[in-house]
Design a protein around this motif. Structure first.
Motif, short mmCIF file in Angstrom:
data_model
loop_
_atom_site.label_atom_id
_atom_site.label_comp_id
_atom_site.label_asym_id
_atom_site.label_seq_id
_atom_site.Cartn_x
_atom_site.Cartn_y
_atom_site.Cartn_z
N ALA A 110 0.84 -1.21 0.00
CA ALA A 110 0.00 0.00 0.00
C ALA A 110 0.87 1.25 0.00
N ARG A 111 1.89 1.29 0.89
CA ARG A 111 2.73 2.47 0.96
C ARG A 111 3.52 2.71 -0.32
N ALA A 112 3.95 1.61 -0.95
CA ALA A 112 4.75 1.74 -2.16
C ALA A 112 3.90 1.99 -3.39
N GLY A 113 2.57 1.80 -3.26
CA GLY A 113 1.69 1.98 -4.40
C GLY A 113 1.85 0.90 -5.46
N VAL A 114 2.14 -0.30 -5.01
CA VAL A 114 2.24 -1.43 -5.95
C VAL A 114 1.26 -2.52 -5.51
N GLY A 115 0.99 -3.44 -6.40
CA GLY A 115 0.12 -4.57 -6.05
C GLY A 115 0.86 -5.56 -5.16
N LYS A 116 0.08 -6.27 -4.36
CA LYS A 116 0.68 -7.26 -3.49
C LYS A 116 1.37 -8.36 -4.30
N GLN A 117 0.80 -8.65 -5.49
CA GLN A 117 1.41 -9.67 -6.36
C GLN A 117 2.82 -9.29 -6.75
N THR A 118 3.01 -8.00 -7.07
CA THR A 118 4.34 -7.51 -7.44
C THR A 118 5.33 -7.76 -6.32
N LEU A 119 4.87 -7.45 -5.10
CA LEU A 119 5.73 -7.63 -3.93
C LEU A 119 6.12 -9.10 -3.78
N TYR A 120 5.11 -9.98 -3.84
CA TYR A 120 5.38 -11.42 -3.65
C TYR A 120 6.14 -12.02 -4.84
N ARG A 121 6.05 -11.39 -6.01
CA ARG A 121 6.83 -11.90 -7.14
C ARG A 121 8.33 -11.76 -6.84
N TRP A 122 8.67 -10.70 -6.12
CA TRP A 122 10.10 -10.45 -5.88
C TRP A 122 10.60 -11.02 -4.55
N TRP A 123 9.74 -11.04 -3.55
CA TRP A 123 10.17 -11.48 -2.22
C TRP A 123 9.14 -12.41 -1.60
N PRO A 124 9.58 -13.51 -1.02
CA PRO A 124 8.62 -14.47 -0.47
C PRO A 124 8.05 -14.08 0.89
N SER A 125 8.67 -13.14 1.58
CA SER A 125 8.23 -12.83 2.96
C SER A 125 8.70 -11.44 3.32
N LYS A 126 8.15 -10.91 4.42
CA LYS A 126 8.59 -9.59 4.86
C LYS A 126 10.04 -9.63 5.33
N ALA A 127 10.48 -10.78 5.88
CA ALA A 127 11.89 -10.88 6.27
C ALA A 127 12.80 -10.69 5.06
N ALA A 128 12.40 -11.27 3.93
CA ALA A 128 13.25 -11.20 2.73
C ALA A 128 13.31 -9.77 2.18
N VAL A 129 12.19 -9.05 2.17
CA VAL A 129 12.23 -7.69 1.62
C VAL A 129 12.97 -6.75 2.58
N VAL A 130 12.84 -7.01 3.88
CA VAL A 130 13.62 -6.22 4.84
C VAL A 130 15.11 -6.51 4.68
#
Lengths: 207, 207
Positions: free
Chosen positions: A40-60
């Motif tokens: 939501a904050r980045a203004g992208v779809g959740k799918q986009t986020l999960y396409r690149w990172w499997p978990s919040k630990a990974a994106v952090v």
């Protein structure tokens, strides 16, 4: 994880996501961070986020590797007294780690889950600090304070490893005294002329 | 994680899953373990597995807590010489950890991901070993070998923490020499009459 060179639009989304992670961590910390909130904050779809990172630990972890989240502790000072400098470095490291224990656990989890992530986090985050401590200890050998046969890697790893173990066992609020106890144990084996207190020597008495 | 008391059929499925984890780990190791493989071997649906555990790391952690997978290292010997006993304990711990580094990373990940899992793993797995080392060190204080002011918890945590750090940084194949270096550094601060080599004393010369 990004598998290939992203196109320009993807690069912007990628950057927006890492900046959202940085902002949300500053605002409310790791525990309250969610994949939904990041998207939501980045203004992208959740799918986009999960396409690149499997978990919040990974994106952090990736935001950390990018230098946006935390640089992992302070500089290693150079007063001329190895014991004083080690203690000062550890004090900042211990405090800054205890303040963000849940974030540190996320980075540990990301490292434990993925060998590539572990390597990236080590090279860009843990490694430089470890190298700085080793360099300080080697200068201590050169100045005659540190025993030339001491295993300097073991000193660095014992400090970092003991701290990680406190965080993994939810003992981070007591890590200052544990690390202080460790340093008192290590100094007699590390220094050529150990002082039991680890207190500063009088000025001009460094050699 | 099981949230409530399972009914009898659930209890049988639960047990079958943990035994499947034990058997598959013995047969082909953690890296090749998959949720599909566990469900197939246990004769349960994949949904059942995911209802109870979010990941293979979590189900392996529970099998470990149940004592089915690995007890986490050897006993702490009692020869009368603290240095010899610490070294012998560390040798077994280091070897058995290096042999199953990917499993250890899974347990670290499970601990880092979930505070309840971390507490269970500590209480049933890490804690008893740590307590055994502490008890051995305390007997060393009683026998006059170990300095009464040494931080014994710091010794235990430095050994375990250094080893965990080697596993997290894929350095487990060099952990024997790193832990040996650590022990040589710790002994002068730990012992009342340190010997630089850590070699056994002559028989009858323990006090």
């Amino acid at each position: 994880m990004v598998q290939s060179h992203p196109r320009r639009r993807s690069a912007a989304a990628h950057r927006a996501i890492l900046e959202a992670v940085r902002d949300l961590l500053l605002e409310s910390g790791y525990e309250r961070l969610s994949m939904d909130g990041i998207a939501a904050r980045a203004g992208v779809g959740k799918q986009t986020l999960y396409r690149w990172w499997p978990s919040k630990a990974a994106v952090v972890a990736e935001a950390t590797v990018a230098g946006l989240v935390w640089n992992g502790g302070g500089e290693v000072p150079e007063t001329g007294d190895v014991a004083v400098d080690l203690r000062a470095w550890l004090t900042v490291l211990v405090e800054s780690t205890a303040e963000r224990a849940s974030l540190v656990r996320a980075l540990i989890s990301a490292s434990a889950d993925d060998r590539g992530e572990a390597r990236r986090l080590y090279l860009r985050f843990t490694g430089p600090h470890r190298d700085a401590v080793l360099a300080r200890l080697r200068r201590g050998v050169d100045s005659g304070q540190v025993r030339p046969d001491a295993d300097l890697d073991a000193v660095a790893d014992a400090c970092v490893g003991t701290l990680l173990f406190q965080v993994l066992t939810d003992n981070e609020n007591h890590s200052a005294s544990r690390l202080d106890g460790l340093l008192r144990l290590l100094l007699p084996g590390l220094l050529v002329h150990p002082r039991t207190t680890g207190a500063p020597e009088p000025p001009g008495d460094h050699h």
